[in-house]
Motif scaffolding. Sequence first.
Motif, PDB file in Angstrom:
ATOM      1  N   ARG A 273       0.974  -1.086   0.058  1.00 41.87           N
ATOM      2  CA  ARG A 273      -0.174  -0.101  -0.161  1.00 41.87           C
ATOM      3  C   ARG A 273       0.897   1.204  -0.129  1.00 41.87           C
TER       4      ARG A 273
ATOM      5  N   LYS B  76       2.424   2.028  -3.143  1.00 47.80           N
ATOM      6  CA  LYS B  76       1.738   2.471  -4.363  1.00 47.80           C
ATOM      7  C   LYS B  76       1.384   3.806  -3.974  1.00 47.80           C
ATOM      8  N   ALA B  77       1.257   4.233  -2.815  1.00 48.19           N
ATOM      9  CA  ALA B  77       0.979   5.805  -2.474  1.00 48.19           C
ATOM     10  C   ALA B  77       2.052   6.415  -2.997  1.00 48.19           C
ATOM     11  N   GLN B  78       3.295   5.899  -2.675  1.00 43.08           N
ATOM     12  CA  GLN B  78       4.316   6.735  -3.315  1.00 43.08           C
ATOM     13  C   GLN B  78       4.730   6.953  -4.605  1.00 43.08           C
ATOM     14  N   LEU B  79       4.241   5.762  -5.373  1.00 44.12           N
ATOM     15  CA  LEU B  79       4.283   5.845  -6.731  1.00 44.12           C
ATOM     16  C   LEU B  79       3.157   6.657  -7.299  1.00 44.12           C
ATOM     17  N   ALA B  80       2.091   6.916  -6.381  1.00 43.39           N
ATOM     18  CA  ALA B  80       0.985   7.864  -7.236  1.00 43.39           C
ATOM     19  C   ALA B  80       1.652   9.328  -6.954  1.00 43.39           C
ATOM     20  N   ARG B  81       2.593   9.607  -5.893  1.00 44.82           N
ATOM     21  CA  ARG B  81       3.326  10.752  -5.806  1.00 44.82           C
ATOM     22  C   ARG B  81       4.693  10.695  -6.603  1.00 44.82           C
ATOM     23  N   GLY B  82       4.722   9.959  -7.585  1.00 47.70           N
ATOM     24  CA  GLY B  82       5.762  10.142  -8.546  1.00 47.70           C
ATOM     25  C   GLY B  82       7.175   9.402  -8.041  1.00 47.70           C
ATOM     26  N   ALA B  83       6.852   8.738  -7.152  1.00 50.96           N
ATOM     27  CA  ALA B  83       8.295   7.952  -6.505  1.00 50.96           C
ATOM     28  C   ALA B  83       8.423   6.916  -7.652  1.00 50.96           C
ATOM     29  N   ASP B  84       9.737   6.695  -7.814  1.00 51.23           N
ATOM     30  CA  ASP B  84      10.569   5.781  -8.761  1.00 51.23           C
ATOM     31  C   ASP B  84      11.299   4.726  -8.228  1.00 51.23           C
TER      32      ASP B  84
ATOM     33  N   PRO C  87      11.131   6.650   1.442  1.00 47.44           N
ATOM     34  CA  PRO C  87       9.814   6.903   1.474  1.00 47.44           C
ATOM     35  C   PRO C  87       8.866   5.918   1.614  1.00 47.44           C
TER      36      PRO C  87
ATOM     37  N   PRO D  84       7.602   5.142   6.591  1.00 43.81           N
ATOM     38  CA  PRO D  84       6.084   4.783   7.083  1.00 43.81           C
ATOM     39  C   PRO D  84       5.884   3.505   7.495  1.00 43.81           C
TER      40      PRO D  84
END
Lengths: 288, 266
Positions: B176, B179-187, B202, B206
Amino acid sequence: MAGDKKKIKLIADHISFEYDKSGANRHKALDDVSFVVNEGEFVGLIGHTGSGKSTLMQQLNALLKPDKGTIYYDGLDIYEKGYDRKELRRRVGLVFQYPEHQLFEDTVFNEVCFGPKNFGMDKKQSELSAYAAIKKVGLPDECFYHSPFDLSGGQKRRVAIASVLAVKPEILIMDEPTAGLDPKGREELMEMILSLKESEGLSIVLVSHSMEDVAKLADRIVVMDKGHIVYDDEPKKVFAHYKELEEMGLAAPEMMYVMQELKAAGFNVRTDVTDIEEAKEEILRIVT
Amino acid sequence: MLRDITLGQYYQTESKLHELDPRTKLVGTFVYLISLFVFTNAYVYIFAASFLLLCVLISHIPPTYMIKGMKPIIFLLVFTMVLNMLVTPGEVILTLWKLTITKEGVKQALYMGARLTLLVMGSNMMTLTTTPTRLTNGLERLMAPLKLIKVPVHEIAMMMSIALRFIPILMDETDRIMKAQLARGADFESGNLIKKAKSLVPVLVPLFISAFRRANDLAMAMEARCYHGGKGRTQMKPLKYRPRDFVAYLILILYLAGIILIGRYL
Ligand SMILES: Nc1ncnc2c1ncn2[C@@H]1O[C@H](COP(=O)(O)OP(=O)(O)OP(=O)(O)O)[C@@H](O)[C@H]1O
Ligand SMILES: [Mg+2]
């Protein structure tokens, strides 16, 4: 809102999805779901726990890939070769359920800068955009350099929402943003969301368990049940099916029940009333 | 993403093996694993593999599911086999540049491969047919004699069951958060090793916060239910050997006898 032509932003086209493709108890989390988001539109998505709302939301910005069907954004198939899905994630901002659990930076400001930096904005741009986003969600200035972990639950959630707003999305998807907040926190958050739609022209998809909230805010309501979309219509028309909604473990807004009772008691009132103001007017109309 | 790992997970179905007492299965698995190390002999491995196959059939677990459980160790398996092939001295059968493959090496590699595969599948068999709770329960009972020499058996078992309980929860949580960090553009994929390691911050921060929060909640909940260690604690469903367990032990003894006979005289 009904009637005027809107530009379509996003189309989910006959999507099916299954999480566990090999396990002992397989079932489809989404089964042939089609769904559209128009420009500047406020869509409310409701459904019982486990009906697939969060799963659908994650399909929309390519975090989960559908087994069947595809997503079109601005007319392009996002699973076409060479499509920039990272840019898609910028355009379709997704605020997860309990977003405060993803915070990790040392200050609120850095936290909100995380998104813009990832999407390739330079330092200055990121900071400006972060500043604007923090302002928009209504966090007080003195929070900027606090640790996000020292804030209250509601404030943390605003930080998380700001961190998505800061990347300047075109569609903002929020998965139960008011879950676990007190009534005042909910009210404030809903107002903020509404102001976002009005001032930014953002399309918004709001997943919610509160019928009152979606009834009041949404231009359109989508109802999900067991991986299917059951209704997709204007709020009043959807809530006219309140009996079917109840069978799915949902309900219509409280005021509708009040009006139903009044009608049953012999008063000639409209029953498609969804919020308390409307109910007041309707009742005043018949008593005067 | 992380859910594909079947190693050590319980597979819910009904079978004679699922019903066995966890102690029987623990002892059985232990004996089975030992038996793989006593003799190095092709017939022994064939016999051991047939025994495992029999268990799979009895357990009603789809064989494909068992094979999928091998995925995490494929790399280790191939690596060991190749290494064995190359470094074992003996009669050369193939020379590639500076590498030589010997007949003994191939033989050794096959033995190692068979041993490792049976080892992992054998222990998987136990975890697939036993819930973690019953497993730790059985372990606690088997280790009970150690209490005499002041080993905190109950506490160890409790720690194990909590850890086992938390693994899937934390995996979900990781999924989860990623995914949340991917949604904020994490790579998490591109860049060199250092960049990749950095991109995990990141996720890890958490994750740790949530793990501590959960641990805290759990401690509080245990406290609230007056948990105070193993002393004087009784169980709702105490483990009890049934006739089928004696049958299982008998089969185990026969298996062991078979292994010894084959290992000695073939
Ligand atoms: N990560 C996952 N792995 C496996 N199955 C999942 C996962 N997430 C959800 N599911 C399953 O998919 C189905 C739909 O779940 P989803 O989270 O989309 O529901 P939801 O409508 O968002 O519910 P809620 O209102 O509780 O948030 C459920 O049956 C759920 O058990
Ligand atoms: Mg959800």
